[in-house]
Motif scaffolding. Structure first.
Motif, PDB file in Angstrom:
ATOM      1  N   ALA A 169       0.876  -1.100  -0.033  1.00 17.86           N
ATOM      2  CA  ALA A 169      -0.030   0.040  -0.130  1.00 17.86           C
ATOM      3  C   ALA A 169       0.873   1.233  -0.271  1.00 17.86           C
ATOM      4  O   ALA A 169       0.563   2.217  -0.660  1.00 17.86           O
ATOM      5  N   ARG A 170       1.702   1.381   0.592  1.00 17.90           N
ATOM      6  CA  ARG A 170       3.037   2.325   0.583  1.00 17.90           C
ATOM      7  C   ARG A 170       4.262   1.813   0.445  1.00 17.90           C
ATOM      8  O   ARG A 170       4.718   0.728   0.796  1.00 17.90           O
ATOM      9  N   SER A 171       4.999   2.575   0.183  1.00 13.45           N
ATOM     10  CA  SER A 171       6.435   2.224  -0.452  1.00 13.45           C
ATOM     11  C   SER A 171       7.427   3.246   0.167  1.00 13.45           C
ATOM     12  O   SER A 171       7.242   4.328   0.009  1.00 13.45           O
ATOM     13  N   ALA A 172       8.441   2.810   0.476  1.00 14.58           N
ATOM     14  CA  ALA A 172       9.655   3.815   0.972  1.00 14.58           C
ATOM     15  C   ALA A 172      10.864   3.064   1.146  1.00 14.58           C
ATOM     16  O   ALA A 172      10.969   1.629   1.052  1.00 14.58           O
ATOM     17  N   ASP A 173      11.961   3.730   1.335  1.00 11.08           N
ATOM     18  CA  ASP A 173      13.481   3.126   1.202  1.00 11.08           C
ATOM     19  C   ASP A 173      13.634   2.685   2.810  1.00 11.08           C
ATOM     20  O   ASP A 173      13.482   3.645   3.597  1.00 11.08           O
ATOM     21  N   ALA A 174      14.032   1.490   3.003  1.00 15.74           N
ATOM     22  CA  ALA A 174      14.289   1.312   4.311  1.00 15.74           C
ATOM     23  C   ALA A 174      15.497   1.587   4.898  1.00 15.74           C
ATOM     24  O   ALA A 174      16.017   1.494   6.009  1.00 15.74           O
ATOM     25  N   ARG A 175      16.459   2.142   3.837  1.00 20.43           N
ATOM     26  CA  ARG A 175      18.019   2.230   4.248  1.00 20.43           C
ATOM     27  C   ARG A 175      17.895   3.119   5.315  1.00 20.43           C
ATOM     28  O   ARG A 175      19.010   3.050   6.286  1.00 20.43           O
ATOM     29  N   HIS A 176      17.357   4.414   5.588  1.00 21.41           N
ATOM     30  CA  HIS A 176      17.308   5.149   6.471  1.00 21.41           C
ATOM     31  C   HIS A 176      17.201   4.707   8.032  1.00 21.41           C
ATOM     32  O   HIS A 176      17.734   4.942   8.889  1.00 21.41           O
ATOM     33  N   LEU A 177      16.193   3.813   7.992  1.00 15.37           N
ATOM     34  CA  LEU A 177      15.593   3.165   9.142  1.00 15.37           C
ATOM     35  C   LEU A 177      16.735   2.231   9.702  1.00 15.37           C
ATOM     36  O   LEU A 177      17.165   1.905  10.972  1.00 15.37           O
ATOM     37  N   LEU A 178      17.252   1.736   8.579  1.00 13.49           N
ATOM     38  CA  LEU A 178      18.453   0.538   8.898  1.00 13.49           C
ATOM     39  C   LEU A 178      19.485   1.393   9.616  1.00 13.49           C
ATOM     40  O   LEU A 178      20.413   0.737  10.209  1.00 13.49           O
ATOM     41  N   ALA A 179      19.682   2.319   9.010  1.00 13.00           N
ATOM     42  CA  ALA A 179      20.861   3.087   9.482  1.00 13.00           C
ATOM     43  C   ALA A 179      20.979   3.545  10.789  1.00 13.00           C
ATOM     44  O   ALA A 179      21.693   3.503  11.558  1.00 13.00           O
ATOM     45  N   ARG A 180      19.617   4.007  11.266  1.00 15.36           N
ATOM     46  CA  ARG A 180      19.220   4.509  12.644  1.00 15.36           C
ATOM     47  C   ARG A 180      19.414   3.208  13.612  1.00 15.36           C
ATOM     48  O   ARG A 180      19.962   3.208  14.551  1.00 15.36           O
ATOM     49  N   VAL A 181      18.969   2.150  12.906  1.00 15.97           N
ATOM     50  CA  VAL A 181      19.239   0.873  13.739  1.00 15.97           C
ATOM     51  C   VAL A 181      20.594   0.603  14.060  1.00 15.97           C
ATOM     52  O   VAL A 181      21.016   0.350  15.258  1.00 15.97           O
ATOM     53  N   GLU A 182      21.499   0.488  12.793  1.00 17.79           N
ATOM     54  CA  GLU A 182      22.520   0.433  13.157  1.00 17.79           C
ATOM     55  C   GLU A 182      23.425   1.661  14.074  1.00 17.79           C
ATOM     56  O   GLU A 182      24.394   1.106  14.987  1.00 17.79           O
ATOM     57  N   GLU A 183      23.207   2.791  14.074  1.00 14.84           N
ATOM     58  CA  GLU A 183      23.826   3.876  14.747  1.00 14.84           C
ATOM     59  C   GLU A 183      23.318   3.656  16.266  1.00 14.84           C
ATOM     60  O   GLU A 183      24.143   3.669  17.143  1.00 14.84           O
TER      61      GLU A 183
END
Length: 170
Positions: free
Chosen positions: A85-99
């Motif tokens: 239904a919605r699409s977005a790039d998960a890379r910013h959230l993955l970077a936040r998890v990593e940080e």
């Protein structure tokens, strides 16, 4: 077959633990307490007996909990390739998890090396929140900034469970 289990028998979360964690017991009677479940931990509800529920963690450990307090995940994650239904790039959230993991890891290393004490460790880690479940090509990420769980199949991300109705883009 349990609807929370994939055809290959792997763990599929049906609920998450509330933000304050959750007490557990060895039997559905409240007599013998067990380990506390961590806040926002994904669990699979295996059985219900009244208000009691047997919750299983991804490592296979299971215990009885007050199932009324579990936060249900609203649906089975969309299958890879199905339109989201919605699409977005998960890379910013993955970077936040990593940080966040990096900040926690550094605080742990400082505590273990004696460069800080328990109080400074608590101060340094206060407010850190992260959640991630990786299962092959699928990943569920907790977005602390928006208080929601997101699902990603590697190509697109969609909100999976949110406390408040969605507004805006992820």
């Amino acid at each position: 077959m349990n609807p929370a289990t994939a055809p290959d028998g792997t763990f599929r979360p049906t609920h998450v633990v509330p933000p304050y964690g959750l007490a557990t017991w060895t039997a559905p009677d409240g007599a013998v307490p067990s380990e506390q479940l961590d806040p926002l931990l994904p669990v699979m509800l295996l059985d219900r007996r009244g208000d009691w529920g047997r919750a299983q963690c991804s490592n296979g450990w299971a215990a009885w909990v007050d199932a009324r307090l579990l936060v249900p995940l609203p649906q089975v994650p969309p299958a890879a390739g199905a339109p989201l239904a919605r699409s977005a790039d998960a890379r910013h959230l993955l970077a936040r998890v990593e940080e966040t993991f990096g900040r926690y890891r550094q605080a742990t290393e400082d505590l273990a090396a004696g460069r800080t004490d328990g109080e400074a460790f608590r101060d340094t880690t206060r407010g850190l929140r992260v959640g991630a479940v990786v299962d092959g090509e699928a990943v569920w990420l907790y977005d602390a900034a928006h208080d929601r769980w997101c699902y990603c199949d590697g190509t697109a991300m969609t909100t999976f469970a949110a406390r408040e109705p969605e507004s805006g883009t992820p």
